[in-house]
Design a protein around this motif. Structure first.
Motif, PDB file in Angstrom:
ATOM      1  N   TYR A  47      52.299   7.140   1.010  1.00 29.67           N
ATOM      2  CA  TYR A  47      51.868   8.296   1.802  1.00 29.67           C
ATOM      3  C   TYR A  47      53.099   8.751   2.584  1.00 29.67           C
ATOM      4  O   TYR A  47      53.733   7.964   3.270  1.00 29.67           O
ATOM      5  N   VAL A  48      53.478  10.043   2.443  1.00 35.85           N
ATOM      6  CA  VAL A  48      54.742  10.524   3.034  1.00 35.85           C
ATOM      7  C   VAL A  48      54.472  11.165   4.390  1.00 35.85           C
ATOM      8  O   VAL A  48      53.859  12.220   4.466  1.00 35.85           O
ATOM      9  N   PRO A  49      54.905  10.535   5.491  1.00 36.14           N
ATOM     10  CA  PRO A  49      54.657  11.159   6.785  1.00 36.14           C
ATOM     11  C   PRO A  49      55.653  12.264   7.114  1.00 36.14           C
ATOM     12  O   PRO A  49      55.514  12.949   8.110  1.00 36.14           O
ATOM     13  N   GLY A  50      56.655  12.494   6.278  1.00 43.53           N
ATOM     14  CA  GLY A  50      57.656  13.518   6.590  1.00 43.53           C
ATOM     15  C   GLY A  50      58.734  12.923   7.483  1.00 43.53           C
ATOM     16  O   GLY A  50      58.532  11.894   8.117  1.00 43.53           O
ATOM     17  N   ARG A  51      59.886  13.587   7.533  1.00 47.77           N
ATOM     18  CA  ARG A  51      60.964  12.945   8.291  1.00 47.77           C
ATOM     19  C   ARG A  51      60.879  13.243   9.778  1.00 47.77           C
ATOM     20  O   ARG A  51      60.215  14.172  10.206  1.00 47.77           O
ATOM     21  N   SER A  52      61.558  12.398  10.540  1.00 42.05           N
ATOM     22  CA  SER A  52      61.456  12.487  11.995  1.00 42.05           C
ATOM     23  C   SER A  52      62.292  13.652  12.513  1.00 42.05           C
ATOM     24  O   SER A  52      63.466  13.802  12.157  1.00 42.05           O
ATOM     25  N   PRO A  53      61.708  14.499  13.391  1.00 47.08           N
ATOM     26  CA  PRO A  53      62.469  15.610  13.959  1.00 47.08           C
ATOM     27  C   PRO A  53      63.673  15.119  14.763  1.00 47.08           C
ATOM     28  O   PRO A  53      64.731  15.766  14.753  1.00 47.08           O
ATOM     29  N   ALA A  54      63.544  13.957  15.439  1.00 40.48           N
ATOM     30  CA  ALA A  54      64.673  13.449  16.237  1.00 40.48           C
ATOM     31  C   ALA A  54      65.854  13.115  15.322  1.00 40.48           C
ATOM     32  O   ALA A  54      67.007  13.448  15.628  1.00 40.48           O
TER      33      ALA A  54
END
Ligand code: PMP
Length: 357
Positions: free
Chosen positions: A14-21
């Motif tokens: 499940y891909v949570p997407g990359r971290s904005p930070a």
């Protein structure tokens, strides 16, 4: 030495997407914009932070396993009996519990594709067999084809309405026909994670189908209600189905903070409605702007829009990231973009134009 199931190797994560930070650091920007997880951008609802802080004083004890106060509050808000409700650690957990409560190994779980990426993972890890019915040319559920795909092994059908990630929604007349065609001993689960953003009056509220014994509805407090981080979803179904789900649920999985935060959020229905109206206005503005670049963007009834870019999806996602905006590409298919604040949406549109050129 092999300790875990070999079939898990073939499953996608499940891909949570990359971290904005991380992205902001990489690009040397003060911050990156995350339009990848269908969250609402306005922060916690008034009173939620205080309610969670207050609940924190009791965290040396287990939470109420019966989730009595929250189930009562949900029952009152949605006009159903509390014995029809089960809560869980997000509606994604409840979807998994429903599969565990209905499917034995080899039984079939039927759903449209493309739809919510957790469905195939849930099916595979629960031992059910996934049967996927391709969406129609307008990127929505093909309900006649789904009805035709039912076999005597089908135990459960997921109807994602509105559909993640395409934003399309099925209407009452077609859903009526579909439910009439499905055998009564197949549980039809209407996943309404995005119900609060629906504006088309022809798109039915799943709760109006509860007089059909084989219909269940999944809702979440993660999206419109702004509680994604607390993990609260709920199921409304026949009392027997809700009781079966409460049986398979991991004990105490609706935490004390989750129960307290959810109760505080439910007291803010007017504010939720106001926020949803802002999201909807922005959804319509973003859709119109995108259609100048990609005419095939379907109407969305959710808090995100779908760009059917096919093989260009991954490159488009990368191009947006290079400009500090994180979106959600699905390789070879399309890109889902969550509606953010007006400023965030403007930043996305500025990034999208050259990426599509
Ligand atoms: N159903 C759909 C269609 C979703 O898109 C999501 C979240 N992405 C969920 C269920 C699960 O949400 P949660 O577990 O946060 O309640």
């Amino acid at each position: 030495l092999r300790l875990t199931r070999a079939d898990l190797d073939a499953l996608p994560n499940y891909v949570p997407g990359r971290s904005p930070a991380d992205l902001a650091r990489e690009l040397g920007l003060p911050e990156a914009i995350k339009l990848a997880s269908n969250e609402v951008p306005y922060g916690p609802l008034p009173g939620v932070v205080e309610a969670v802080a207050e609940a924190a004083a009791g965290v040396h004890r287990y939470p109420d396993m019966g989730v009595v106060a929250l189930r009562e509050a949900l029952a009152q808000r949605y006009g159903v009996a509390a014995d029809r409700i089960a809560t869980g650690c997000g509606s994604v957990a409840l979807a998994e519990h429903l599969v565990r409560a209905t499917c034995l190994p080899g039984d079939e779980l039927l759903y449209a594709w493309r739809s919510f990426e957790a469905y195939p993972i849930i099916a595979a890890t629960s031992g059910a067999t996934s049967v996927r019915v391709p969406n129609d040319a307008g990127h929505g559920h093909d309900l006649p084809a789904m009805a035709a795909a039912v076999t005597d092994r089908t135990r459960m059908i997921l109807v994602c309405n509105p559909n993640n990630p395409t934003g399309t929604a099925v209407r009452r007349a077609e859903l009526d026909r579909f439910l009439d065609a499905v055998p009564e001993d197949v549980l039809v689960v209407i996943d309404e994670a995005y119900r609060e953003f629906v504006t088309d009056p022809e798109v039915p509220d799943g709760l109006t189908y509860l007089d059909r014994p084989n219909v269940a509805v999944l809702r979440t407090l993660s999206k419109a209600w702004g509680l994604a981080g607390l993990r609260v979803g709920f199921l409304v179904a026949q009392p027997e189905v809700a009781a079966a789900v409460r049986k398979v649920v991991t004990p105490f999985s609706t935490s004390m903070a989750a129960q307290a935060g959810a109760l505080a959020a439910l007291a803010q229905a007017d504010e939720v409605e106001r926020r949803c109206a802002m999201v909807v206005a922005e959804r319509d503005r973003v859709t119109e702007a995108l259609r100048k670049l990609v005419p095939a963007v379907p109407d969305s009834q959710a808090n995100f829009v779908w760009l059917p870019l096919g093989d260009r999806a991954v490159d488009f996602g990368r191009a947006c990231e290079a400009r500090g905006v994180i979106v959600r590409p699905f390789a070879g298919d399309g890109v889902r973009v969550t509606i953010g604040t007006p400023a965030e949406n403007d930043a996305f549109l500025v990034a999208a134009e050259p990426a599509l050129g």
